[in-house]
Design a protein around this motif. Sequence first.
Motif, short mmCIF file in Angstrom:
data_model
loop_
_atom_site.label_atom_id
_atom_site.label_comp_id
_atom_site.label_asym_id
_atom_site.label_seq_id
_atom_site.Cartn_x
_atom_site.Cartn_y
_atom_site.Cartn_z
N GLU A 91 63.42 1.38 2.70
CA GLU A 91 63.83 0.65 3.79
C GLU A 91 63.18 -0.77 3.65
O GLU A 91 61.99 -0.84 3.15
N ILE A 92 63.62 -1.83 4.39
CA ILE A 92 63.19 -3.19 4.43
C ILE A 92 62.88 -3.82 5.82
O ILE A 92 63.76 -3.31 6.79
N GLY A 158 73.13 1.82 2.11
CA GLY A 158 72.44 2.81 3.07
C GLY A 158 70.89 2.57 3.32
O GLY A 158 69.96 3.42 3.72
N ILE A 159 70.40 1.34 2.87
CA ILE A 159 69.03 0.83 3.20
C ILE A 159 69.12 0.26 4.44
O ILE A 159 69.50 -0.69 4.63
N LEU A 183 73.15 0.19 10.60
CA LEU A 183 73.91 0.64 9.07
C LEU A 183 75.33 0.87 9.34
O LEU A 183 75.91 1.21 10.45
N PRO A 184 75.87 0.69 8.02
CA PRO A 184 77.31 1.05 8.05
C PRO A 184 77.73 2.39 8.59
O PRO A 184 76.85 3.30 8.30
N LEU A 185 78.62 2.62 8.95
CA LEU A 185 79.35 4.16 9.14
C LEU A 185 79.17 4.87 7.91
O LEU A 185 79.63 4.40 6.84
N GLY A 186 78.69 6.18 7.97
CA GLY A 186 78.73 7.23 6.82
C GLY A 186 77.17 6.90 6.02
O GLY A 186 76.91 7.50 5.00
#
Length: 268
Positions: A91-92, A158-159, A183-186
């Motif tokens: 994670e950032i 996903g980050i 976060l993007p979907l999925g």
Amino acid sequence: MHLFEAIIDANHRAVAGDAAAGLHPDEFEDALPVVVLTCIDPRLNAYFPNALAIPAEQFIWLRNAGNIITGQLSSTMRSLALACAVKGGREIAIIGHSDCQVAKTTTMALLDRLKALGVDRSRLPENINEFFGMFGSERQNVIKACDHARHSPLIGPGIPVHGMLIDIETGKLDWVVNGYDTLPLGHAVPVPVPHALGSLGSFKDFAMGEMKFPEMKIGDAALPAKPVDAPIAPDASRPPPVPKVTPPPIKMKAPPPITPPPFHRGRF
């Protein structure tokens, strides 16, 4: 609760005076290590990684003047990408701070200071603001940096990319951008499952992440947890134990519905 949600919750309790505030790092193993970008201000040395209660070996610290990201393919983005791809960052977090001197420096003042150091204006890029990423609002600077990082082709979708501000006087952290929401979907981050009752016996090796702040008595070491199977010495002053009787199960009753008071339209 996700990692940085738990961090901010514990941070707020620590700043409020809760000496037991901290983090259970082993509940967030899938989110560690974290990559954090901050300013180079030396006052931050006393806060990181203590204010996050993250073990130092799980804290990848990147710094530049003003925690600035000037573009999706900038040198800072290259470092963030390598921290994730090579060092395993999950994670950032881009963390600005109050009383940032970069935010207080105007373009003309910067040119004057560079000139005093012997740097000629003719040798500098034409657009000083764009090159140095000058800004006047710490919050807007964090938002802009998160936007560059979130949309950079160098960072996996996903980050999570978070944005925060830390108060340089108290160490209090506040959300600016919640990366879990963007976060993007999925690519949702799974919520960690707290310790089950059956696994409490393994707490003898448990480490509590402390939150320490300079010149404050916050975040003292938590008392070590005792194994649940530790023997209890008999007390001769107590009467003999009564045979255990298993009571019938208790049925939970739903609370009665709450009826809101009637709404009276006021006149303005």
